[in-house]
Design an enzyme around this catalytic site. Structure first.
Site, mmCIF file in Angstrom:
data_model
loop_
_atom_site.group_PDB
_atom_site.id
_atom_site.type_symbol
_atom_site.label_atom_id
_atom_site.label_comp_id
_atom_site.label_asym_id
_atom_site.label_seq_id
_atom_site.Cartn_x
_atom_site.Cartn_y
_atom_site.Cartn_z
ATOM 1 N N PHE A 1 47.540 90.139 -13.245
ATOM 2 C CA PHE A 1 46.802 89.888 -11.991
ATOM 3 C C PHE A 1 47.606 88.990 -11.063
ATOM 4 O O PHE A 1 48.446 88.194 -11.502
ATOM 5 C CB PHE A 1 45.425 89.293 -12.280
ATOM 6 N N CYS B 1 37.937 94.986 -8.985
ATOM 7 C CA CYS B 1 38.984 95.804 -8.374
ATOM 8 C C CYS B 1 38.420 96.979 -7.592
ATOM 9 O O CYS B 1 39.151 97.636 -6.859
ATOM 10 C CB CYS B 1 39.931 96.316 -9.443
ATOM 11 N N HIS C 1 44.402 102.593 -7.318
ATOM 12 C CA HIS C 1 44.440 101.162 -7.643
ATOM 13 C C HIS C 1 45.300 100.959 -8.889
ATOM 14 O O HIS C 1 44.969 101.458 -9.970
ATOM 15 C CB HIS C 1 43.021 100.632 -7.892
ATOM 16 N N ASN D 1 48.288 93.076 -9.915
ATOM 17 C CA ASN D 1 46.949 93.620 -9.639
ATOM 18 C C ASN D 1 46.171 92.561 -8.869
ATOM 19 O O ASN D 1 45.713 91.573 -9.444
ATOM 20 C CB ASN D 1 46.284 93.959 -10.976
HETATM 21 C C1 LIG Z 1 49.163 95.468 -20.068
HETATM 22 C C2 LIG Z 1 50.102 96.644 -20.258
HETATM 23 C C3 LIG Z 1 50.987 96.753 -19.013
HETATM 24 C C4 LIG Z 1 50.994 96.361 -21.479
HETATM 25 O O1 LIG Z 1 51.781 97.513 -21.694
HETATM 26 P P1 LIG Z 1 52.827 97.573 -22.921
HETATM 27 O O2 LIG Z 1 53.324 98.985 -22.984
HETATM 28 O O3 LIG Z 1 53.813 96.484 -22.756
HETATM 29 O O4 LIG Z 1 51.984 97.218 -24.210
HETATM 30 P P2 LIG Z 1 50.757 97.974 -24.906
HETATM 31 O O5 LIG Z 1 49.979 98.797 -23.953
HETATM 32 O O6 LIG Z 1 51.290 98.659 -26.115
HETATM 33 O O7 LIG Z 1 49.875 96.725 -25.345
HETATM 34 C C5 LIG Z 1 50.411 95.705 -26.142
HETATM 35 C C6 LIG Z 1 49.345 95.218 -27.101
HETATM 36 O O8 LIG Z 1 48.271 94.702 -26.304
HETATM 37 C C7 LIG Z 1 47.061 95.346 -26.695
HETATM 38 N N1 LIG Z 1 46.220 95.444 -25.502
HETATM 39 C C8 LIG Z 1 46.481 96.116 -24.367
HETATM 40 N N2 LIG Z 1 45.444 96.010 -23.522
HETATM 41 C C9 LIG Z 1 44.517 95.243 -24.140
HETATM 42 C C10 LIG Z 1 43.238 94.774 -23.799
HETATM 43 N N3 LIG Z 1 42.691 95.063 -22.609
HETATM 44 N N4 LIG Z 1 42.557 94.014 -24.666
HETATM 45 C C11 LIG Z 1 43.109 93.704 -25.884
HETATM 46 N N5 LIG Z 1 44.311 94.140 -26.262
HETATM 47 C C12 LIG Z 1 45.012 94.892 -25.410
HETATM 48 C C13 LIG Z 1 47.496 96.707 -27.198
HETATM 49 O O9 LIG Z 1 46.527 97.262 -28.035
HETATM 50 C C14 LIG Z 1 48.764 96.339 -27.941
HETATM 51 O O10 LIG Z 1 48.394 95.764 -29.171
HETATM 52 P P3 LIG Z 1 49.226 96.015 -30.502
HETATM 53 O O11 LIG Z 1 50.574 95.400 -30.256
HETATM 54 O O12 LIG Z 1 48.430 95.287 -31.555
HETATM 55 O O13 LIG Z 1 49.291 97.499 -30.695
HETATM 56 C C15 LIG Z 1 49.326 97.964 -20.488
HETATM 57 O O14 LIG Z 1 48.661 97.922 -21.738
HETATM 58 C C16 LIG Z 1 48.311 98.240 -19.410
HETATM 59 O O15 LIG Z 1 48.643 98.578 -18.254
HETATM 60 N N6 LIG Z 1 47.035 98.203 -19.803
HETATM 61 C C17 LIG Z 1 45.923 98.470 -18.889
HETATM 62 C C18 LIG Z 1 45.511 97.215 -18.226
HETATM 63 C C19 LIG Z 1 44.127 97.347 -17.620
HETATM 64 O O16 LIG Z 1 43.169 97.741 -18.291
HETATM 65 N N7 LIG Z 1 43.999 97.029 -16.343
HETATM 66 C C20 LIG Z 1 42.742 97.113 -15.659
HETATM 67 C C21 LIG Z 1 42.374 95.733 -15.265
HETATM 68 S S1 LIG Z 1 40.753 95.736 -14.645
HETATM 69 C C22 LIG Z 1 40.882 96.246 -13.074
HETATM 70 O O17 LIG Z 1 41.922 96.514 -12.553
HETATM 71 C C23 LIG Z 1 39.558 96.310 -12.375
HETATM 72 C C24 LIG Z 1 38.812 95.020 -12.247
HETATM 73 O O18 LIG Z 1 39.297 93.979 -12.686
HETATM 74 O O19 LIG Z 1 37.736 95.034 -11.671
#
Ligand SMILES: CC(C)(COP(=O)(O)OP(=O)(O)OC[C@H]1O[C@@H](n2cnc3c(N)ncnc32)[C@H](O)[C@@H]1OP(=O)(O)O)[C@@H](O)C(=O)NCCC(=O)NCCSC(=O)CC(=O)O
Length: 293
Positions: free
Chosen positions: A119, A68, A208, A241
Site C-alpha cells: 500500500f 479500494c 485497480h 496500491n
Molecule cells: C503480495 C504479493 C505481491 C506477493 O507475491 P509473491 O509472488 O512475492 O509471493 P506469494 O504470492 O507467493 O506470497 C508469499 C507468501 O505470502 C502468503 N500470502 C500472500 N497473500 C497473503 C494474504 N493476503 N494473507 C496471508 N498470507 C498471504 C502466500 O500464501 C505465501 O505464503 P507461503 O510462502 O507460506 O506459501 C502477491 O501475493 C499479491 O499480489 N497478492 C494479492 C494482494 C492483494 O490481495 N491485494 C488486494 C489488497 S485489497 C485491495 O486492493 C482493496 C481494498 O483494500 O479495499
C-alpha cells in the site's frame, strides 16, 4: 495527523485537476470525497471545500471506508449526479494515507505485512460533468455504463475497522482467486448492457492494481496481451496500491500513453474492487479530445 493531511493531499490533486479543467473552482457544484484514512466530523470533504474555495452551496458527499473500490464508487456516483442535474460539475477526490493503518506485525497475520508492503499514499481528483462547454472543457473519458456487483459470502475477505490505535486492515489470501472467478461475468454483463461487442484485447484497461497477483490472474483469465495492463502495472510499481486513488492514477497513465500513441483503443474498462467484496465495473469511451491530445 491523517485528518489534517488527507484533505491537504486531496487539495493538491484537486487544484491540478481544476487547472486542467479550465474553469474556476467556484463552478464546482458537487463534491464526492472518498477516503479510508479519516474518522472525524466535520470530515475531509468540508476541509477540502474550504481549502479550494468551493462555493458554500456545494453539495458534499463523503465515502468512508469503501477501500479500494472508493475511486470507482465515487466516479459512478459523480456520473449519476452529473447526468441528473443540468450543468452540474462534480469534483471527485480520493485521498489515502497508510499512516492510519500502520502497526506492528501480528502473530499468524501475514497480511499485516502484506498491506504495509504494497500500500502507498496518494490522492487523485477528477472533474465529472455532462454536456461539456466546448469552448473551455476537453473531456477525456466518457463513462458509458457503470455497475456495482457484490460477490456473495465474501464479507470477511477484505475488512477494515477503525480502532483506538488506527485502522485494523485485513485482506485474505483468497482475494486474487475470488476476483479471477468473478470479474469476467461483470465485464460481459456491462458490455451486453450497452450493446457494444469487443474482444478483450480490443479494449484499453484500467484495472485497480490491488497487488501483482491480481493483475496476473486477470491477465491470464482474459488472455490479455502483456501491454494491456501496462498502465496498472506502472502505477503499482511507482506508487503502490493507493486504495481508492489508484484507478485515477491508472486513468491518468492511460491518458499519457494515449498522447504518446501507445494506446489507441476507442473503448475500455475500469474495474475497481474493495471490501464486500465489491466490484465496480465501468465501460469507458475515449472521447475525441482525448485522442487529439
Ligand atoms: C503480495 C504479493 C505481491 C506477493 O507475491 P509473491 O509472488 O512475492 O509471493 P506469494 O504470492 O507467493 O506470497 C508469499 C507468501 O505470502 C502468503 N500470502 C500472500 N497473500 C497473503 C494474504 N493476503 N494473507 C496471508 N498470507 C498471504 C502466500 O500464501 C505465501 O505464503 P507461503 O510462502 O507460506 O506459501 C502477491 O501475493 C499479491 O499480489 N497478492 C494479492 C494482494 C492483494 O490481495 N491485494 C488486494 C489488497 S485489497 C485491495 O486492493 C482493496 C481494498 O483494500 O479495499
Amino acid at each position: 495527523m491523517a485528518s489534517a493531511a488527507v484533505p491537504e493531499l486531496a487539495a493538491s490533486a484537486a487544484a491540478k485537476a481544476v487547472v486542467e479543467w479550465g474553469r474556476p473552482a467556484a463552478d464546482v457544484t458537487h463534491l464526492v470525497f472518498s477516503t479510508y484514512s479519516g474518522g472525524k466530523a466535520p470530515s475531509a470533504d468540508l476541509l477540502l471545500a474550504s481549502l479550494l474555495g468551493l462555493r458554500p452551496t456545494v453539495s458534499r458527499t463523503i465515502l468512508s471506508l469503501n477501500g479500494c473500490s472508493g475511486g470507482g464508487r465515487a466516479l459512478q456516483l459523480a456520473k449519476e449526479l452529473a447526468e441528473n442535474n443540468r450543468g452540474a460539475r462534480v469534483l471527485v477526490a480520493c485521498s489515502e494515507l497508510t499512516l492510519i493503518a500502520f502497526y506492528g506485525p501480528e502473530e499468524g497475520r501475514l497480511d499485516t505485512i502484506l498491506g504495509q508492503g504494497i500500500f502507498g499514499d496518494g490522492a487523485g481528483a477528477v472533474i465529472v460533468g455532462a454536456d461539456p462547454v466546448n469552448s473551455v472543457e476537453r473531456p477525456l473519458f466518457e463513462m458509458a455504463f457503470a455497475t456495482q456487483t457484490t460477490i456473495p459470502e465474501t464479507e470477511d475477505e477484505i475488512t477494515m475497522r477503525l480502532m483506538k490505535g488506527g485502522l485494523d486492515f485485513h485482506v485474505s489470501v483468497r482475494v486474487p482467486k475470488l476476483l479471477k472467478s468473478n470479474v469476467e461475468r461483470c465485464l460481459i454483463d456491462a458490455f451486453e448492457s450497452i450493446g457494444v461487442s469487443a474482444t478483450w484485447n480490443d479494449l484499453f484497461w484500467a484495472i485497480h492494481p490491488g497487488g501483482r497477483a491480481i493483475l496476473d490472474h486477470v491477465e491470464e483469465l482474459l488472455g490479455l496481451d502483456a501491454e494491456k495492463l501496462a498502465a496498472s502495472r506502472r502505477v503499482l510499481r511507482e506508487y503502490g496500491n493507493m486504495s481508492g486513488a489508484t484507478v485515477i492514477f491508472v486513468l491518468d497513465e492511460l491518458r499519457r500513453r494515449r498522447a504518446r500513441g501507445q494506446e489507441v483503443a476507442e473503448w475500455g474498462v475500469m474495474v475497481a474492487f474493495g471490501p464486500g467484496i465489491t466490484i465496480e465495473t465501468m465501460v469507458l469511451h475515449a472521447t475525441g479530445s482525448l485522442k487529439e491530445k
